[in-house]
Design a protein around this motif. Structure first.
Motif, PDB file in Angstrom:
ATOM      1  N   LEU A  29       0.824  -1.215   0.000  1.00 28.40           N
ATOM      2  CA  LEU A  29       0.000   0.000   0.000  1.00 28.40           C
ATOM      3  C   LEU A  29       0.855   1.260   0.000  1.00 28.40           C
ATOM      4  N   HIS A  30       1.983   1.234   0.689  1.00 30.60           N
ATOM      5  CA  HIS A  30       2.895   2.394   0.668  1.00 30.60           C
ATOM      6  C   HIS A  30       3.424   2.631  -0.744  1.00 30.60           C
ATOM      7  N   GLU A  31       3.712   1.550  -1.470  1.00 34.05           N
ATOM      8  CA  GLU A  31       4.184   1.700  -2.849  1.00 34.05           C
ATOM      9  C   GLU A  31       3.083   2.274  -3.729  1.00 34.05           C
ATOM     10  N   ILE A  32       1.854   1.807  -3.489  1.00 30.98           N
ATOM     11  CA  ILE A  32       0.719   2.354  -4.261  1.00 30.98           C
ATOM     12  C   ILE A  32       0.545   3.834  -3.979  1.00 30.98           C
ATOM     13  N   ARG A  33       0.633   4.215  -2.728  1.00 37.64           N
ATOM     14  CA  ARG A  33       0.480   5.630  -2.348  1.00 37.64           C
ATOM     15  C   ARG A  33       1.592   6.473  -2.971  1.00 37.64           C
ATOM     16  N   SER A  34       2.811   5.967  -2.919  1.00 38.32           N
ATOM     17  CA  SER A  34       3.932   6.727  -3.484  1.00 38.32           C
ATOM     18  C   SER A  34       3.753   6.941  -4.973  1.00 38.32           C
ATOM     19  N   PHE A  35       3.301   5.914  -5.682  1.00 36.52           N
ATOM     20  CA  PHE A  35       3.089   6.051  -7.127  1.00 36.52           C
ATOM     21  C   PHE A  35       1.982   7.049  -7.424  1.00 36.52           C
ATOM     22  N   GLN A  37       0.954   9.519  -5.634  1.00 33.48           N
ATOM     23  CA  GLN A  37       1.362  10.887  -5.294  1.00 33.48           C
ATOM     24  C   GLN A  37       2.332  11.456  -6.325  1.00 33.48           C
ATOM     25  N   SER A  38       3.151  10.578  -6.903  1.00 30.16           N
ATOM     26  CA  SER A  38       4.139  11.056  -7.874  1.00 30.16           C
ATOM     27  C   SER A  38       3.572  11.150  -9.288  1.00 30.16           C
ATOM     28  N   ASN A  39       2.440  10.482  -9.573  1.00 33.81           N
ATOM     29  CA  ASN A  39       1.829  10.503 -10.909  1.00 33.81           C
ATOM     30  C   ASN A  39       0.338  10.818 -10.804  1.00 33.81           C
ATOM     31  N   PRO A  40      -0.013  12.007 -10.360  1.00 31.86           N
ATOM     32  CA  PRO A  40      -1.442  12.314 -10.160  1.00 31.86           C
ATOM     33  C   PRO A  40      -2.242  12.338 -11.471  1.00 31.86           C
ATOM     34  N   ASN A  41      -1.638  12.806 -12.585  1.00 32.74           N
ATOM     35  CA  ASN A  41      -2.380  12.882 -13.839  1.00 32.74           C
ATOM     36  C   ASN A  41      -2.690  11.503 -14.396  1.00 32.74           C
ATOM     37  N   LEU A  42      -1.703  10.601 -14.329  1.00 36.91           N
ATOM     38  CA  LEU A  42      -1.910   9.253 -14.838  1.00 36.91           C
ATOM     39  C   LEU A  42      -2.960   8.512 -14.024  1.00 36.91           C
ATOM     40  N   VAL A  43      -2.951   8.748 -12.743  1.00 35.77           N
ATOM     41  CA  VAL A  43      -3.931   8.103 -11.877  1.00 35.77           C
ATOM     42  C   VAL A  43      -5.322   8.618 -12.152  1.00 35.77           C
ATOM     43  N   ARG A  44      -5.413   9.958 -12.417  1.00 33.21           N
ATOM     44  CA  ARG A  44      -6.716  10.547 -12.673  1.00 33.21           C
ATOM     45  C   ARG A  44      -7.319  10.018 -13.973  1.00 33.21           C
ATOM     46  N   ALA A  45      -6.462   9.862 -14.980  1.00 38.44           N
ATOM     47  CA  ALA A  45      -6.945   9.346 -16.257  1.00 38.44           C
ATOM     48  C   ALA A  45      -7.315   7.876 -16.152  1.00 38.44           C
ATOM     49  N   SER A  46      -6.538   7.135 -15.379  1.00 38.30           N
ATOM     50  CA  SER A  46      -6.805   5.698 -15.229  1.00 38.30           C
ATOM     51  C   SER A  46      -8.083   5.444 -14.464  1.00 38.30           C
ATOM     52  N   SER A  47      -8.389   6.310 -13.528  1.00 43.08           N
ATOM     53  CA  SER A  47      -9.578   6.100 -12.711  1.00 43.08           C
ATOM     54  C   SER A  47     -10.857   6.291 -13.508  1.00 43.08           C
ATOM     55  N   LYS A  48     -10.774   6.987 -14.675  1.00 45.53           N
ATOM     56  CA  LYS A  48     -11.960   7.214 -15.475  1.00 45.53           C
ATOM     57  C   LYS A  48     -12.225   6.087 -16.466  1.00 45.53           C
ATOM     58  N   ARG A  49     -11.224   5.198 -16.628  1.00 49.96           N
ATOM     59  CA  ARG A  49     -11.363   4.137 -17.609  1.00 49.96           C
ATOM     60  C   ARG A  49     -11.480   2.793 -16.914  1.00 49.96           C
ATOM     61  N   LEU A  50     -12.618   2.189 -17.034  1.00 38.41           N
ATOM     62  CA  LEU A  50     -12.804   0.826 -16.548  1.00 38.41           C
ATOM     63  C   LEU A  50     -13.015  -0.073 -17.752  1.00 38.41           C
ATOM     64  N   PRO A  98      -4.957  -1.704 -17.826  1.00 37.15           N
ATOM     65  CA  PRO A  98      -3.641  -2.226 -17.482  1.00 37.15           C
ATOM     66  C   PRO A  98      -2.535  -1.191 -17.632  1.00 37.15           C
ATOM     67  N   THR A  99      -2.521  -0.207 -16.777  1.00 32.94           N
ATOM     68  CA  THR A  99      -1.476   0.813 -16.792  1.00 32.94           C
ATOM     69  C   THR A  99      -0.409   0.459 -15.782  1.00 32.94           C
ATOM     70  N   GLU A 100       0.650   1.232 -15.822  1.00 24.47           N
ATOM     71  CA  GLU A 100       1.779   0.965 -14.917  1.00 24.47           C
ATOM     72  C   GLU A 100       1.356   1.108 -13.454  1.00 24.47           C
ATOM     73  N   GLY A 101       0.418   1.972 -13.186  1.00 24.46           N
ATOM     74  CA  GLY A 101       0.022   2.218 -11.814  1.00 24.46           C
ATOM     75  C   GLY A 101      -0.703   1.066 -11.171  1.00 24.46           C
ATOM     76  N   GLU A 102      -1.339   0.217 -11.994  1.00 24.74           N
ATOM     77  CA  GLU A 102      -2.122  -0.861 -11.427  1.00 24.74           C
ATOM     78  C   GLU A 102      -1.297  -2.111 -11.116  1.00 24.74           C
ATOM     79  N   VAL A 103      -0.019  -2.124 -11.432  1.00 25.54           N
ATOM     80  CA  VAL A 103       0.815  -3.303 -11.160  1.00 25.54           C
ATOM     81  C   VAL A 103       0.879  -3.569  -9.662  1.00 25.54           C
ATOM     82  N   ASN A 104       1.116  -2.525  -8.899  1.00 22.28           N
ATOM     83  CA  ASN A 104       1.172  -2.689  -7.441  1.00 22.28           C
ATOM     84  C   ASN A 104      -0.177  -3.095  -6.873  1.00 22.28           C
ATOM     85  N   GLU A 105      -1.256  -2.599  -7.484  1.00 24.89           N
ATOM     86  CA  GLU A 105      -2.579  -2.969  -6.997  1.00 24.89           C
ATOM     87  C   GLU A 105      -2.881  -4.436  -7.280  1.00 24.89           C
ATOM     88  N   ARG A 106      -2.451  -4.892  -8.457  1.00 16.95           N
ATOM     89  CA  ARG A 106      -2.629  -6.313  -8.743  1.00 16.95           C
ATOM     90  C   ARG A 106      -1.810  -7.168  -7.784  1.00 16.95           C
TER      91      ARG A 106
END
Length: 778
Positions: A29-35, A37-50, A98-106
């Motif tokens: 979870l700390h790794e997920i949080r760090s990612f 926080q460091s990539n807010p735009n990528l996370v925002r775009a990823s959250s809109k696409r399911l 399947p973006t880079e940010g979801e690797v830690n979540e998987r």
């Protein structure tokens, strides 16, 4: 307190590896949080696409879909795979792009599934083990009821109907705890009976069944007394007479004698078995609760970090799993309470629950205060003694120095005892700090074990008593105005030891009576070796005694000093010239090692393992070395010196190897921790290497007593006293790593329960076991 610390604190130490890896999940979870926080735009775009590509709605677990939510709002899909052994495996899939940010979540959900499968399977295995044990206890209880009836009414035989008395005992029937299809495999065809009266339950049962009611009970409401013809009582050889009889008769079983003494013995053993069984159930219930709480907490943290709402749907999965939905443990606990209270406490629920659920020990502030007070007084008294010696110039007066050397053994006994107690208090502190379950290893009853504060309080209190007595003794003895009290002042050490022994053996419930009697019992079992079955506390205590030879010799000095007559001059010169005293001087040095040797012999005959042969030879070698070294103390000849050096060196090498390799489990080949072992409790590896070096150095330090190093600045027996204290410190070091290794063995086998032997053995079971062995041999 944060949940992570509370979770770690309340784990069953032996089951640590079976709990949810809460810290590992937090790390992801700390790794997920760090990612994020460091990539807010990528996370925002990823959250809109399911992405629903490759998504099959039929693969969703039915609990994942809420009737109030659309399927597009689902974030996870949980697959359930049913294995051949009826175990479920859970596999969670994250339904996001399947973006880079979801690797830690998987990785998070993959590990979450692994932890759920692990805890679920472990819990189910333990519950099934408890159900099998309940079936065994049920059969034992049925036999106990039959034995009670037979002893109360010897003319009884056959099946005795018991109207309405099986309602409580039969509650332990496994068929009422698990599905009917599985009950037959673990003995669901057995039935319990119970007594209902508080005064004469068996007699009342018979009267009730001889009533004019005319009603016939079914097969579950009868006690078959014919079962007693196939019963034998297992002999645990837990007493000297039982051991001696077992040697001559060469049997571990005996038939029923149908007397009240036998019934009392059986009831006590079954009572202990029920208490231990209930404790197991309590641990399992706590295990389930803590793991479910851990899943809930970690999922809430995930939701907070990712803003995804998955905690609710995944917790439905957890609640539907065996870990969350099984109620066998709770049902068993309720039924055990009913059976235990009815059959062993005459329906006294309050007393029954005190035995089944002993209260945890409460740390009291007054213990800490008194410990600090006594330790401060001890320091002040030590300073006062030093000032008295320097003020009176006692070390420069020959007569005073001689007198101090003569009476020093009287107080040296308390010096060694207090030091050993302080070392034991330090051991308890570090055992608790590193989660080594010493109460379970030593078999202490819950709520009665002493903590390091209590042991430190006792040691500091004894130190104050000894220092006050010594200070008064020296002041009165060296003061010319008070020398007419000389006759009485010589009795101070004797009075002190009488007070200590009186407290030790006092039967009244004060000053930790259960712990005092536990120690007395262990000492008695050591003295009676090999007539008692050897347990870990017995040989652990015997090992402590091998490091207290000088204190035991000082106790012998008490007998000689105060048995030499009323005149002081006669007492002062008698001990060193007495042949009987010198003979016992030999014996005292050998006795602790002899105890351990006999314990090894007992364990060899019981367990038939070669390791006890080597251990016994090690102690026999030490006995030879001690005898030769003691002979050299009396006869200063070169031959005895050479023999003493050789024998002591051989014993030191053997003991050092055994300490490090066998007792501590270190220096293992092919270990992932070089020269250590695979599992280590202390995180700093250097501590183990320092301990090895110290143990080697202190093991060989006693060779100085043979070499007789001349230290001009030290007087009399100071050198031997120093090395005796070093041996006590070495023993304290050995204590910690010995219990650490024992604890790791328990952890590796998930052994958190004591093995309680049941009283009854059934001939039909023996026949079945023999048939199974014959089939295997064929």
């Amino acid at each position: 307190m944060k949940f992570g610390k509370d979770f770690k604190k309340h784990k069953v130490p032996e089951w640590t590896e079976a709990y949810v890896d809460y810290n590992g999940l937090k790390h992801i979870l700390h790794e997920i949080r760090s990612f994020r926080q460091s990539n807010p735009n990528l996370v925002r775009a990823s959250s809109k696409r399911l992405s629903l590509k490759n998504f099959n709605s039929s693969s969703l677990h039915e609990a994942d879909i809420d009737s109030h939510d659309d399927i597009e709002n689902q974030v996870i899909a949980v697959h359930t795979v049913l294995q051949e052994n009826s175990r479920k495996l859970y596999n969670t899939r994250l339904i996001v792009a399947p973006t880079e940010g979801e690797v830690n979540e998987r990785n998070f959900f993959r590990k979450l599934d692994d932890e759920l499968n692990k805890t679920n399977n472990f819990y189910k295995d333990k519950v099934e083990e408890m159900i099998r044990e309940a079936a065994s206890l049920k059969k034992q209880m049925e036999t106990l009821v039959a034995l009670r009836i037979k002893i109360t009414n010897p003319s009884s035989h056959g099946s005795i109907p018991l109207k309405s008395v099986s309602s409580e005992i039969s509650n332990l029937d496994p068929s009422k705890i698990i599905p009917p299809g599985k009950a037959e495999s673990i003995g669901a065809d057995l039935s319990f009976q119970e007594r209902h009266s508080d005064s004469h339950p068996v007699v009342d049962v018979l009267h009730r069944n001889n009533s004019t009611d005319g009603e016939i009970t079914d097969e579950h409401e009868t006690t078959n007394l014919d079962i007693l013809d196939r019963i034998k009582i297992q002999n645990t050889y837990d007493s000297p007479m039982a051991t001696i009889k077992g040697v001559f008769t060469d049997t571990r079983e005996k038939g029923l004698s149908y007397n009240k003494e036998e019934l009392k013995e059986v009831e006590e053993r079954l009572k202990t078995a029920f208490i231990e069984f209930y404790q197991k159930l309590c641990l399992l219930k706590h295990y389930s609760f803590m793991n479910i709480s851990a899943f809930s907490k970690i999922l809430k943290k995930y939701d907070k970090i990712t803003t995804r709402l998955v905690a609710r749907s995944y917790m439905i999965i957890v609640d539907d799993s065996y870990l969350g939905s099984s109620d066998e443990v709770i049902n068993l606990m309720a039924r055990v309470e009913a059976v235990f209270i009815k059959n062993f406490l005459n329906s006294n629920r309050q007393e029954g629950m005190k035995l089944l659920r002993p209260k945890r020990k409460i740390e009291r502030h007054r213990i800490t205060f008194c410990s600090g007070f006594f330790s401060g007084c001890s320091v002040a008294l030590v300073v006062a003694v030093i000032l008295l010696v320097e003020d009176r110039k006692l070390m420069h007066i020959k007569s005073a120095t001689l007198y101090i050397e003569i009476i020093f053994p009287l107080y040296g006994f308390f010096t060694f005892t207090v030091l050993h107690m302080l070392v034991y208090a330090a051991n308890i502190y570090f055992w608790r700090r590193y989660k080594i379950n010493y109460p379970f290893i030593f078999g202490f009853r819950q709520g009665t074990e002493l903590g390091y504060r209590e042991v430190f309080l006792l040691s500091s209190g004894l130190g104050v008593m000894a220092l006050v007595t010594f200070l008064v003794h020296m002041h009165v003895k060296m003061d010319s105005d008070t020398q007419h009290y000389e006759t009485y002042i010589e009795l101070l050490p004797l009075g002190l030891i009488i007070v200590v022994l009186a407290i030790m053996f006092c039967p009244f419930n004060f000053m930790y009576r259960s712990s005092r009697f536990y120690l007395i019992k262990c000492v008695f079992r050591c003295v009676c070796a090999p007539l008692y079955k050897v347990t870990l506390p017995d040989f652990f205590l015997a090992d402590q005694l091998t490091s207290q030879i000088q204190a035991i010799r000082n106790f012998e000095y008490y007998v000689c000093f105060y048995g030499g007559g009323r005149q002081l001059a006669r007492r002062l010169t008698r001990c060193s010239d007495d042949e009987v005293y010198n003979a016992f001087y030999f014996v005292i040095a050998v006795v602790p090692y002899w105890f351990r040797f006999l314990q090894c012999v007992r364990r060899l005959f019981e367990e038939r393992e070669s390791v006890h042969v080597y251990n016994g030879l090690r102690y026999f070698t030490t006995i030879v070395a001690v005898v030769i070294r003691t002979a050299f103390e009396f006869r200063k000849k070169i031959v005895w010196k050479v023999l003493a050096l050789l024998s002591s060196a051989v014993a030191a090498i053997a003991n050092t190897y055994w300490d490090i390799v066998v007792d501590w489990g270190l220096l293992q080949r092919h270990s992932k921790n070089l020269f250590l072992r695979d599992k280590l409790i202390i995180p700093h590896k250097n501590v183990y290497f320092v301990a090895i070096v110290l143990d080697i150095f202190l093991r060989f330090a006693w060779l100085q007593l043979v070499l007789i190093l001349d230290v001009h600045s030290l007087h009399g027996k100071t050198v031997s006293t120093i090395f005796s204290c070093l041996e006590i410190l070495r023993r304290g070091l050995w204590n910690f790593f010995r219990l650490e290794n024992e604890h790791l063995n328990n952890v590796g086998k998930f052994r958190a329960f004591k093995s309680v032997p049941l009283p009854f053995n059934y001939e039909d079971e023996d026949d079945n076991d023999d048939n199974e062995k014959d089939e295997k041999n064929e």
